[in-house]
Design a protein around this motif. Structure first.
Motif, PDB file in Angstrom:
ATOM      1  N   ILE A   1       0.862  -1.182   0.011  1.00 41.72           N
ATOM      2  CA  ILE A   1       0.010   0.158   0.114  1.00 41.72           C
ATOM      3  C   ILE A   1       0.847   1.328   0.018  1.00 41.72           C
ATOM      4  O   ILE A   1       0.568   2.269  -0.549  1.00 41.72           O
ATOM      5  N   GLY A   2       1.715   1.214   0.756  1.00 39.80           N
ATOM      6  CA  GLY A   2       2.789   2.320   0.891  1.00 39.80           C
ATOM      7  C   GLY A   2       3.497   2.454  -0.398  1.00 39.80           C
ATOM      8  O   GLY A   2       3.627   3.811  -0.843  1.00 39.80           O
ATOM      9  N   ASP A   3       3.973   1.630  -0.926  1.00 36.57           N
ATOM     10  CA  ASP A   3       4.802   1.800  -2.351  1.00 36.57           C
ATOM     11  C   ASP A   3       3.728   2.056  -3.315  1.00 36.57           C
ATOM     12  O   ASP A   3       4.232   2.982  -4.280  1.00 36.57           O
ATOM     13  N   GLU A   4       2.675   1.796  -3.452  1.00 41.16           N
ATOM     14  CA  GLU A   4       1.774   2.284  -4.515  1.00 41.16           C
ATOM     15  C   GLU A   4       1.210   3.715  -4.115  1.00 41.16           C
ATOM     16  O   GLU A   4       0.918   4.482  -5.243  1.00 41.16           O
ATOM     17  N   LEU A   5       1.182   4.079  -3.054  1.00 40.87           N
ATOM     18  CA  LEU A   5       0.793   5.397  -2.849  1.00 40.87           C
ATOM     19  C   LEU A   5       2.065   6.534  -2.807  1.00 40.87           C
ATOM     20  O   LEU A   5       1.902   7.734  -3.018  1.00 40.87           O
ATOM     21  N   GLY A   6       3.333   5.752  -3.105  1.00 35.24           N
ATOM     22  CA  GLY A   6       4.575   6.480  -3.070  1.00 35.24           C
ATOM     23  C   GLY A   6       4.967   7.206  -1.859  1.00 35.24           C
ATOM     24  O   GLY A   6       5.619   8.223  -1.768  1.00 35.24           O
ATOM     25  N   VAL A   7       4.737   6.428  -0.594  1.00 41.26           N
ATOM     26  CA  VAL A   7       5.086   7.005   0.669  1.00 41.26           C
ATOM     27  C   VAL A   7       5.789   6.047   1.506  1.00 41.26           C
ATOM     28  O   VAL A   7       5.688   4.820   1.034  1.00 41.26           O
ATOM     29  N   LYS A   8       6.506   6.546   2.441  1.00 43.12           N
ATOM     30  CA  LYS A   8       7.314   5.650   3.556  1.00 43.12           C
ATOM     31  C   LYS A   8       6.137   4.860   4.229  1.00 43.12           C
ATOM     32  O   LYS A   8       5.051   5.755   4.469  1.00 43.12           O
ATOM     33  N   VAL A   9       6.284   3.926   4.937  1.00 44.92           N
ATOM     34  CA  VAL A   9       5.279   3.184   6.004  1.00 44.92           C
ATOM     35  C   VAL A   9       6.153   3.256   7.213  1.00 44.92           C
ATOM     36  O   VAL A   9       7.038   2.962   7.355  1.00 44.92           O
ATOM     37  N   LYS A  10       5.293   3.787   8.140  1.00 44.91           N
ATOM     38  CA  LYS A  10       5.775   3.718   9.713  1.00 44.91           C
ATOM     39  C   LYS A  10       4.828   2.826  10.364  1.00 44.91           C
ATOM     40  O   LYS A  10       3.442   3.230  10.539  1.00 44.91           O
ATOM     41  N   PHE A  11       5.188   1.713  11.301  1.00 44.27           N
ATOM     42  CA  PHE A  11       4.473   1.004  11.795  1.00 44.27           C
ATOM     43  C   PHE A  11       4.536   1.432  13.239  1.00 44.27           C
ATOM     44  O   PHE A  11       5.662   1.462  13.997  1.00 44.27           O
ATOM     45  N   SER A  12       3.277   1.714  13.856  1.00 42.45           N
ATOM     46  CA  SER A  12       3.175   1.918  15.193  1.00 42.45           C
ATOM     47  C   SER A  12       2.593   0.808  15.957  1.00 42.45           C
ATOM     48  O   SER A  12       1.270   0.701  15.845  1.00 42.45           O
ATOM     49  N   GLU A  13       3.185   0.302  17.019  1.00 42.21           N
ATOM     50  CA  GLU A  13       2.884  -0.677  17.335  1.00 42.21           C
ATOM     51  C   GLU A  13       1.914  -0.339  18.832  1.00 42.21           C
ATOM     52  O   GLU A  13       2.889   0.412  19.548  1.00 42.21           O
ATOM     53  N   MET A  14       1.263  -1.168  19.222  1.00 45.03           N
ATOM     54  CA  MET A  14       0.328  -1.148  20.639  1.00 45.03           C
ATOM     55  C   MET A  14      -0.333  -2.159  21.044  1.00 45.03           C
ATOM     56  O   MET A  14      -0.345  -3.106  20.411  1.00 45.03           O
ATOM     57  N   SER A  15      -1.184  -2.079  22.170  1.00 49.02           N
ATOM     58  CA  SER A  15      -2.161  -3.123  22.401  1.00 49.02           C
ATOM     59  C   SER A  15      -3.209  -3.396  21.470  1.00 49.02           C
ATOM     60  O   SER A  15      -3.495  -2.236  20.951  1.00 49.02           O
ATOM     61  N   PHE A  16      -3.732  -4.391  21.284  1.00 46.13           N
ATOM     62  CA  PHE A  16      -4.736  -4.589  20.048  1.00 46.13           C
ATOM     63  C   PHE A  16      -5.932  -3.640  20.393  1.00 46.13           C
ATOM     64  O   PHE A  16      -6.449  -3.105  19.551  1.00 46.13           O
ATOM     65  N   ASP A  17      -6.330  -3.609  21.698  1.00 50.64           N
ATOM     66  CA  ASP A  17      -7.565  -2.749  22.124  1.00 50.64           C
ATOM     67  C   ASP A  17      -7.264  -1.111  21.910  1.00 50.64           C
ATOM     68  O   ASP A  17      -8.455  -0.632  21.779  1.00 50.64           O
ATOM     69  N   ASN A  18      -6.012  -0.912  21.505  1.00 52.25           N
ATOM     70  CA  ASN A  18      -5.737   0.562  21.130  1.00 52.25           C
ATOM     71  C   ASN A  18      -5.673   0.801  19.869  1.00 52.25           C
ATOM     72  O   ASN A  18      -5.649   1.985  19.009  1.00 52.25           O
ATOM     73  N   VAL A  19      -5.579  -0.324  18.953  1.00 50.92           N
ATOM     74  CA  VAL A  19      -5.275  -0.242  17.437  1.00 50.92           C
ATOM     75  C   VAL A  19      -6.321   0.885  16.804  1.00 50.92           C
ATOM     76  O   VAL A  19      -6.019   1.569  15.945  1.00 50.92           O
ATOM     77  N   LEU A  20      -7.600   0.400  16.981  1.00 54.60           N
ATOM     78  CA  LEU A  20      -8.572   0.948  16.121  1.00 54.60           C
ATOM     79  C   LEU A  20      -8.692   2.742  17.028  1.00 54.60           C
ATOM     80  O   LEU A  20      -9.093   3.433  16.293  1.00 54.60           O
ATOM     81  N   ALA A  21      -8.691   2.632  18.188  1.00 57.26           N
ATOM     82  CA  ALA A  21      -8.654   4.050  18.774  1.00 57.26           C
ATOM     83  C   ALA A  21      -7.800   4.924  18.183  1.00 57.26           C
ATOM     84  O   ALA A  21      -7.830   6.223  18.135  1.00 57.26           O
ATOM     85  N   SER A  22      -6.317   4.417  18.072  1.00 58.92           N
ATOM     86  CA  SER A  22      -5.267   5.119  17.490  1.00 58.92           C
ATOM     87  C   SER A  22      -5.798   5.643  15.836  1.00 58.92           C
ATOM     88  O   SER A  22      -5.454   6.927  15.492  1.00 58.92           O
TER      89      SER A  22
END
Length: 278
Positions: A75-96
């Protein structure tokens, strides 16, 4: 009736304010433009869900790998942008995503009807199945049907769709919600709980690494959509359309299945090297 000048002024200002407010409401943030302008796609995830996302050592460095990671990279490559992965607990993923701290979330997320009220979701990219994991020596002797788990403890990952499925199917059991699947497995092996409700691909990895565990034949029903999709802020029409095209292409080429298989093999290899179960 002649209107006083100060009243005309107030009405004029009120009209301008109303138009400004209307314009602001009608022009929601374009997530795609936002991502392209900053040149980075921030992806929220919980890296404890092999083979979809998990931590491993590659070239001597701590790395997050998995099928979802590969999809996010494309997805990042197709958009032409860098991808930054932000790790967290699963119950905070959607809230982020909802708070704007992340642009999208891709972390084995089921696009349920309730979640669709708050978030936009891409087309699904993986059809998941929920299973019940138990100790191997208990399958034939003790747990043959759902009623056998009455008053017993069942572990699930907090915030996951499996948490809801466990509560719906095992209503007479004590459902224990934990932060990570690994914690649930440890509770099962130590006898603190009698079962763990997990997605099948994740459960298979634990079974392959733990000879004392097995997947129960007891079927768990679900009224929701258990297939995985990419989550993004509500109103992300342009980004959603772009992501859907990418997912369609990956599915047509069979790459998502390959990502899952390769990540599964890597997760087993990584866990055997480290001497711990995934």
């Amino acid at each position: 009736m002649i209107m006083k000048p100060w009243k005309k002024l107030l009405l004029g200002l009120a009209g301008i304010f109303a138009l400004t407010s209307l314009a602001a409401c009608s022009s929601s943030t374009n997530t795609l433009d936002k991502v392209k302008n900053k040149g980075t796609l921030t992806v929220a995830l919980n890296p404890h869900f092999a083979p979809f996302e998990f931590k491993t050592i590659q070239d001597g460095k701590d790395t997050i790998a998995g099928a979802d990671i590969e999809i996010a990279k494309v997805i990042g490559d197709e958009l032409g942008v860098k991808v930054k992965f932000s790790e967290m607990s699963f119950d905070n993923v959607l809230a982020s995503v909802q708070s704007g701290k992340a642009d999208i979330a891709i972390s084995g997320i089921s696009a349920t009807k309730e979640r669709q009220k708050i978030f936009d979701f891409s087309d699904t990219y993986y059809d998941s199945e929920t299973v019940l994991l138990v100790k191997k020596d208990a399958t034939e002797k003790t747990y043959k049907q759902i009623s056998d788990f009455s008053k017993k403890s069942i572990a699930v990952q907090k915030g996951s769709i499996q948490e809801n499925i466990a509560k719906a199917n095992l209503s007479d059991a004590n459902v224990v919600s934990l932060a990570q699947p690994g914690e649930a497995i440890n509770e099962l092996k130590s006898g603190q709980v009698e079962g763990v409700v997990l997605e099948k691909a994740i459960a298979k990895g634990y079974v392959d690494q733990n000879s004392d565990l097995t997947m129960s034949d007891i079927a768990l029903k679900s009224d929701s959509n258990d297939a995985y999709a990419v989550a993004m802020p509500k109103g992300s029409d342009d980004l959603k359309a772009k992501v859907n095209k990418i997912i369609a292409k990956l599915k047509k080429e069979g790459k998502i299945d390959s990502y899952v298989q390769d990540a599964y093999a890597l997760s087993l290899k990584s866990s055997s090297k480290s001497g711990v179960t995934i």
